[in-house]
Every structure is written in C-alpha cells, then in structure tokens.
Design an enzyme around this catalytic site. Structure first.
Site, PDB file in Angstrom:
ATOM      1  N   THR A  27       0.983  -1.212   0.079  1.00 55.60           N
ATOM      2  CA  THR A  27      -0.049   0.115  -0.198  1.00 55.60           C
ATOM      3  C   THR A  27       1.001   1.127   0.044  1.00 55.60           C
ATOM      4  OG1 THR A  27      -1.545  -1.244   1.122  1.00 55.60           O
ATOM      5  CG2 THR A  27      -1.613   1.203   1.627  1.00 55.60           C
ATOM      6  N   THR A  53      -4.223   1.352  -2.286  1.00 58.76           N
ATOM      7  CA  THR A  53      -3.521   0.096  -2.427  1.00 58.76           C
ATOM      8  C   THR A  53      -3.819  -0.662  -3.233  1.00 58.76           C
ATOM      9  OG1 THR A  53      -3.128  -1.820  -1.012  1.00 58.76           O
ATOM     10  CG2 THR A  53      -5.066  -0.979  -0.840  1.00 58.76           C
ATOM     11  N   ASN A 103      -3.302  -4.074  -2.406  1.00 59.47           N
ATOM     12  CA  ASN A 103      -2.817  -4.790  -1.351  1.00 59.47           C
ATOM     13  C   ASN A 103      -1.298  -5.231  -1.585  1.00 59.47           C
ATOM     14  OD1 ASN A 103      -3.532  -6.262   0.889  1.00 59.47           O
ATOM     15  ND2 ASN A 103      -4.040  -8.122  -0.437  1.00 59.47           N
ATOM     16  N   GLU A 130      -7.065  -7.397  -3.836  1.00 55.73           N
ATOM     17  CA  GLU A 130      -7.718  -7.099  -2.468  1.00 55.73           C
ATOM     18  C   GLU A 130      -8.547  -8.202  -1.891  1.00 55.73           C
ATOM     19  OE1 GLU A 130      -6.311  -4.085  -0.849  1.00 55.73           O
ATOM     20  OE2 GLU A 130      -6.508  -3.633  -2.805  1.00 55.73           O
ATOM     21  N   ASP A 166      -8.356  -9.413   1.381  1.00 56.71           N
ATOM     22  CA  ASP A 166      -8.904  -8.796   2.714  1.00 56.71           C
ATOM     23  C   ASP A 166     -10.084  -9.099   3.353  1.00 56.71           C
ATOM     24  OD1 ASP A 166      -6.541  -7.280   2.927  1.00 56.71           O
ATOM     25  OD2 ASP A 166      -7.273  -5.431   2.241  1.00 56.71           O
ATOM     26  N   SER A 208     -10.661  -3.083   5.345  1.00 49.68           N
ATOM     27  CA  SER A 208      -9.493  -2.799   5.400  1.00 49.68           C
ATOM     28  C   SER A 208      -8.704  -2.097   6.571  1.00 49.68           C
ATOM     29  CB  SER A 208      -9.402  -1.253   4.179  1.00 49.68           C
ATOM     30  OG  SER A 208      -8.341  -0.881   4.231  1.00 49.68           O
ATOM     31  N   SER A 209      -7.307  -1.841   6.570  1.00 56.52           N
ATOM     32  CA  SER A 209      -6.725  -1.372   7.682  1.00 56.52           C
ATOM     33  C   SER A 209      -6.035   0.036   7.488  1.00 56.52           C
ATOM     34  CB  SER A 209      -5.528  -2.343   8.326  1.00 56.52           C
ATOM     35  OG  SER A 209      -5.979  -3.765   8.765  1.00 56.52           O
ATOM     36  N   GLY A 258       1.280  -1.123   5.082  1.00 53.08           N
ATOM     37  CA  GLY A 258       1.717  -2.030   6.010  1.00 53.08           C
ATOM     38  C   GLY A 258       0.537  -3.163   6.467  1.00 53.08           C
ATOM     39  N   GLY A 259      -0.786  -3.154   5.701  1.00 58.50           N
ATOM     40  CA  GLY A 259      -1.685  -4.167   6.122  1.00 58.50           C
ATOM     41  C   GLY A 259      -2.061  -3.764   7.612  1.00 58.50           C
TER      42      GLY A 259
HETATM   43  O1  DON Z   1      -6.559  -2.493   3.031  1.00 60.95           O
HETATM   44  C1  DON Z   1      -5.814  -3.058   3.515  1.00 60.95           C
HETATM   45  O2  DON Z   1      -5.542  -3.095   4.898  1.00 60.95           O
HETATM   46  C2  DON Z   1      -4.460  -3.814   2.808  1.00 60.95           C
HETATM   47  N1  DON Z   1      -5.014  -4.453   1.581  1.00 60.95           N
HETATM   48  C3  DON Z   1      -3.468  -2.932   2.902  1.00 60.95           C
HETATM   49  C4  DON Z   1      -2.135  -3.571   2.268  1.00 60.95           C
HETATM   50  C5  DON Z   1      -1.044  -3.002   2.513  1.00 60.95           C
HETATM   51  O3  DON Z   1      -0.883  -2.062   3.200  1.00 60.95           O
HETATM   52  C6  DON Z   1       0.118  -3.741   1.902  1.00 60.95           C
HETATM   53  N2  DON Z   1       1.331  -2.874   2.610  1.00 60.95           N
HETATM   54  N3  DON Z   1       2.396  -3.390   2.870  1.00 60.95           N
END
Ligand code: DON
Length: 549
Positions: free
Chosen positions: A361, A379, A381, A400, A403, A432-433, A453-454
C-alpha cells in the site's frame, strides 16, 4: 516484507499569515513529491495535488500506486471534514466460499495471486469524484505529469529495480497465473522505463474521466482480459462501480480532534479505540520512557483489544451493521481499558470481542498554502497486487480479495481473522486497515499521517500520533522511531522494527512475548511545530520524499 498501498487528506482554515502560506507534501517517492509540489506552487489546492500524485504513483510506484486498486481519501476543507471511500468491491460473480477447496480448506494463494484475486478497481472513480467535489484545476492538466512519465519513461530508483527483480524471480518460480514479468522485466537502473500501454490508458482517462475506465475502451480491455483467462470482473461490474462519500470518524483526544477512516476500514475505529483507551490509562503512561518495555507492553495490550473487536464487528457498512458508536462509547472504552493488565500479558483466549456480553500500500500527505489538508492511502494490497497486468491497458490489478475473510477464523495474508461481518458477498467491499488520519487543534491541522503495511498500519499511525504529541518528536523522529505491532493473534507475538533497543527486547521476552523483528510501514507525516511551522518527513527506510515550501 511486501510493501504496498496509498492515502490523502484536505484542510482549510484561517492561520497566521506565515503559517498559512506554507505548504508541504510527504510522498512515497520523489516523482510524486515533485509533481504534487508543482501543482501546489502553480496555485492548485491539496486535492488537485492529491489527484496528480495518485496518477503519478500509478506509473512510478508500481508496487502500490495504482489505477487497478482502491483507497481512501480524508479531506478537511472550509472547516469541514469529508471522506471518500473508493475501495474495491467483490465482483458480482464472487461468492462466500469461492476460495475454499472441496474439503472446505482455504486455497490461500487464490485470493492473493492471479486472475481471481482482484476486486473491482475504485481508484479512477475516486480521483474523479474527489476532483469533481473539491478540485480547482482542469482534470486533464492534473493527469499530464503521469502521462509524460509513462510515455517518456522515468528513471527507477535502485530500490525499485531490486524489488522488481526479486518479484520476477518469485513469479518465475511459482507463476500462479501472473504475467508481471512480461511488462516489468525491462526495468533497469539508470534507464528510463517506458509504459506505452499505460500511457495510452491514462490519456483516455484524461479525455473522458471515469467513462473510459468503467464503460469505455479500458473497461472492454479489462473485461475481455478477465473473460479470456477465467476471471470474474465483467462489464456490468465496472459499469455499476460507485465510490461513496462517508462521514469520517471524529473523536477528541488530549485536546486534539482526531479525524480518521470509517468502515469499510477498520483503521480509524481501532485507532480511535486505542487512543481513547490510552487516555483512560494516562496515569500509567505518564513518564514512561519511549519504547521502554512497559510502554511497548501497554501498546500491545491496547492493540489486542482493538483487534479482537476488528475480527468480530468490522466490515462493509453497506452490508453489515458495524456498531461504531458502541465500539467508541466512553463507558465501553473505559471498561476495556480497565481490563488491561499493566504488569503482565493478558491471556489471549480471554480477549474476546468486547460487546459480546450484553478484522504494499502507499500513503501520501499534503497541506496546501491555504491550510487545506489531504491524507490518502491507496493500495493494490500486496506488492504488485495480483501480479497480473491487464493486456492492452498496461496496469496492474489488485489482490484485495484477500482482505475478505475467506473462512471464519482462518487468518489471511496479514494474519487477520474475520467472521460474518467480513465474509464475501457480491459488490461488498473488503475490510481494510488503511488509516488516513488528520489531527486538528482549534480547527487548524496539526498533523497529517498515514502508512502502508496491512494490519500494521493501525499501530504505525497510532504510534506516529503518540510520538508527535506525547513525546514531542519532530516529523523526522516521528517517522523513524522504531515501532511495534501487536494484533492479538498469533498469541503474544510482538512484531518490532529491528532497531528497537536491546534492553526493551530482552525485557519483553522475559515477560513472555515472542518477538518478530521484521520491519513494517512507510509513514508519510506532516506536522506543525509549536511555532506554527510545518515539518514533513518520509520514513528513511523507504524511497519517500518530503518537501516544505
Ligand atoms: O486495505 C488493507 O488493509 C490492505 N489491503 C493494505 C495492504 C498493505 O498495506 C500492504 N502494504 N504493505
């Protein structure tokens, strides 16, 4: 660690003259920083700059910048906060059990790589709607820098070249339907990297806006490609895609007003829960050394409770009634905070979703000379999304779908578990985060923050706020101070930046934590110092660039 995603925000208010004239950008790469700064210097506002940055990143930051993904934009303008949800949606042909094999086991690679991993992209609609509502410069002019970089090429940072090389190696070992190497194997250091198909797609979008992407030539290329390879996204999915303006979450914390992402993000909700619990427990925080074992333990205790609620109650509000008010109610937060064990690790099994008794992201931050602010996280993902490039249209598609909760209680790539709230339903948005956030004091923006960062995003943003406001760090110190991440599961596992001090690590291990020293996140922060001056900073480990002018 795979790195992906992006975020924006806007603000307008009256400021002391010198402060009001300052503008700043904190961007994940130098191309987006320079293009966004130019828009601002030429008289565009923060949303104009965000639109330009969004499209430039689709060219120069292929691991996360995108037109094949989605995101969230937090805007503060004329004293009002607004939030644009342009998250991807599950295709009409998606269904709850689509990633389970005959034995009911999750096929973990399917929602992550290849043709079945993508949700219906929202980024082009998002940029368009943001521009329609708040933009001041012509749409076409805002896309020009991206088109030029795609057509004439950009010289890739060596970190990107290495990243692409490593990814191509992985694709060759384990293809999973990915065609990434066909498009990116020509990327080398010191040579302009050109993307002619992407340039043509961006030109069509510049001419007709979302009509091309959702109903025109790009829609036909995407749907045709899907059909040819057994994917799900159809012309109907594209024609029916909508982005939504939503009410941002807003809570008071330590004299600041914190604005952040509502569902379908879990980010703002968990962040605000943690900030509010921190306030309840402020006597325990008082005087704690930054990143001491006691401090890190308290952060872990707060995160455990937030993540327990995430797994049970959070999902797309258009499909599932998220109990936002109850999750942020003072009495509920007070009770959850009082259950924190200050001395020892709380037993994982006992941290249940609290309401029962009665889920790469990139981010960018912008402030313009009028004090408008945009905080955007976007993102596809994982890094390079599904690894699939739409033939003829030249852009990477997201992965995505991972998620969603493919099966209740089974962790996704980021180790997040979910339940009915986040199960797959056609046209539903996956939880999402992403946590694009803005802090205000008396209506004036004091901080714009966000990260990729998920699931770690929420803790990165939380700690950036504590670093700035509890520990009075500069913007650069704020983004570079080692961070920690806890998400309830796996049990008692604390992820931390490798440079977290040794004394703290030893003390945490002694308490019973299992440590995982893999770095995460890429904070892009703008903050205002006590004299009203702006500071901007990009995390030193990334290839970000920040400018104040
Ligand atoms: O929306 C979300 O929470 C995830 N798809 C974000 C993915 C992400 O931040 C990947 N990064 N390292």
């Amino acid at each position: 660690m795979l790195r992906l995603t992006s975020c924006i925000l806007i603000l307008l208010f009256s400021l002391p003259l010198n402060a009001a004239q300052q503008a700043a950008v904190a961007m994940p790469d130098s191309y987006s920083a320079e293009a966004a700064a130019k828009v601002l210097k030429d008289g565009g506002n923060a949303v104009d700059a965000a639109v330009t940055a969004g499209f430039v990143l689709a060219v120069t930051l292929p691991e996360a910048g995108n037109i094949g993904g989605g995101g969230f934009m937090l805007v503060y303008k004329d004293g009002k906060a607004d939030f644009l949800d342009y998250r991807e949606k599950a295709p009409l042909k998606a269904h709850r059990d689509m990633y389970l094999d005959k034995q009911g086991k999750v096929m973990t690679e399917k929602p992550l790589y290849g043709i079945l991993a993508s949700g219906v992209p929202g980024s082009v609609m998002g940029m368009w709607q943001a521009h329609q509502k708040y933009g001041s410069r012509p749409w076409k002019a805002l896309l020009a820098p991206a088109i030029q970089l795609a057509e004439e090429g950009f010289v890739p940072h060596e970190k990107l070249v290495r990243y692409v090389e490593r990814y191509i190696e992985r694709v060759k070992q384990d293809r999973h339907g990915r065609n990434f190497d066909q498009y990116f194997s020509g990327m080398v250091t010191d040579q302009p990297f050109k993307q002619p198909e992407l340039a043509a797609t961006l030109k069509r979008i510049a001419e007709t806006g979302p009509d091309d992407f959702y109903k025109g030539e790009t829609a036909r290329l995407l749907a045709g490609f899907m059909q040819k390879h057994g994917g799900l996204i159809s012309l109907q999915d594209l024609a029916q895609y909508t982005a939504e303006w939503r009410q941002p979450l807003s809570e008071g914390w330590q004299g600041y007003q914190v604005l952040s992402a509502p569902p379908p993000s879990s980010g703002g909700l968990v962040l605000l829960q943690m900030l509010k619990m921190q306030s309840v427990l402020q006597d325990h925080f008082a005087g704690l050394e930054h990143n001491s074992a006691r401090y890190v333990h308290l952060l872990a205790e707060l995160a455990k409770r937030g993540f327990a609620d995430r797994a049970e109650y959070m999902g797309d509000p258009d499909f599932y009634q998220v109990p936002t008010d109850k999750l942020l109610a003072d009495d509920y937060i007070g009770r959850r905070a009082m259950e924190v064990n200050v001395e020892q690790i709380s037993e994982t099994a006992k941290i249940q979703p609290g309401l029962k008794e009665s889920e790469d992201t990139t981010h960018y931050s912008i402030i313009d000379k009028w004090g408008n602010a945009v905080s955007t996280t976007t993102t596809i993902n994982l890094s390079f999304g599904s690894g699939v490039v739409v033939e003829g249209a030249g852009f990477l598609l997201n992965d995505e779908m991972d998620d969603f909760s493919a099966k209740a209680g089974v962790p996704n790539y980021f180790g997040a578990v979910g339940s009915e709230a986040n199960e797959i339903v056609p046209q539903k948005r996956m939880l999402s985060s992403m946590t694009p956030t803005i802090l205000l004091k008396n209506g004036i923006v004091t901080m714009v923050t966000g990260s990729p960062g998920g699931t770690t995003i929420i803790n990165s943003v939380f700690q950036s706020i504590l670093n700035r406001h509890l520990y009075q760090m500069t913007a650069q110190q704020t983004v570079d101070a080692p961070r920690v991440h806890h998400q309830l599961l796996p049990k008692d596992t604390l992820r931390h930046h490798p440079d977290l001090n040794e004394q703290t690590r030893k003390a945490l291990e002694k308490m019973g934590y299992t440590l995982d020293g893999r770095r995460f996140g890429d904070l892009q922060v703008i903050s205002r110092d006590e004299h009203g001056q702006l500071q901007a900073a990009s995390e030193s480990s990334g290839r970000g660039r920040s400018l104040v002018f």
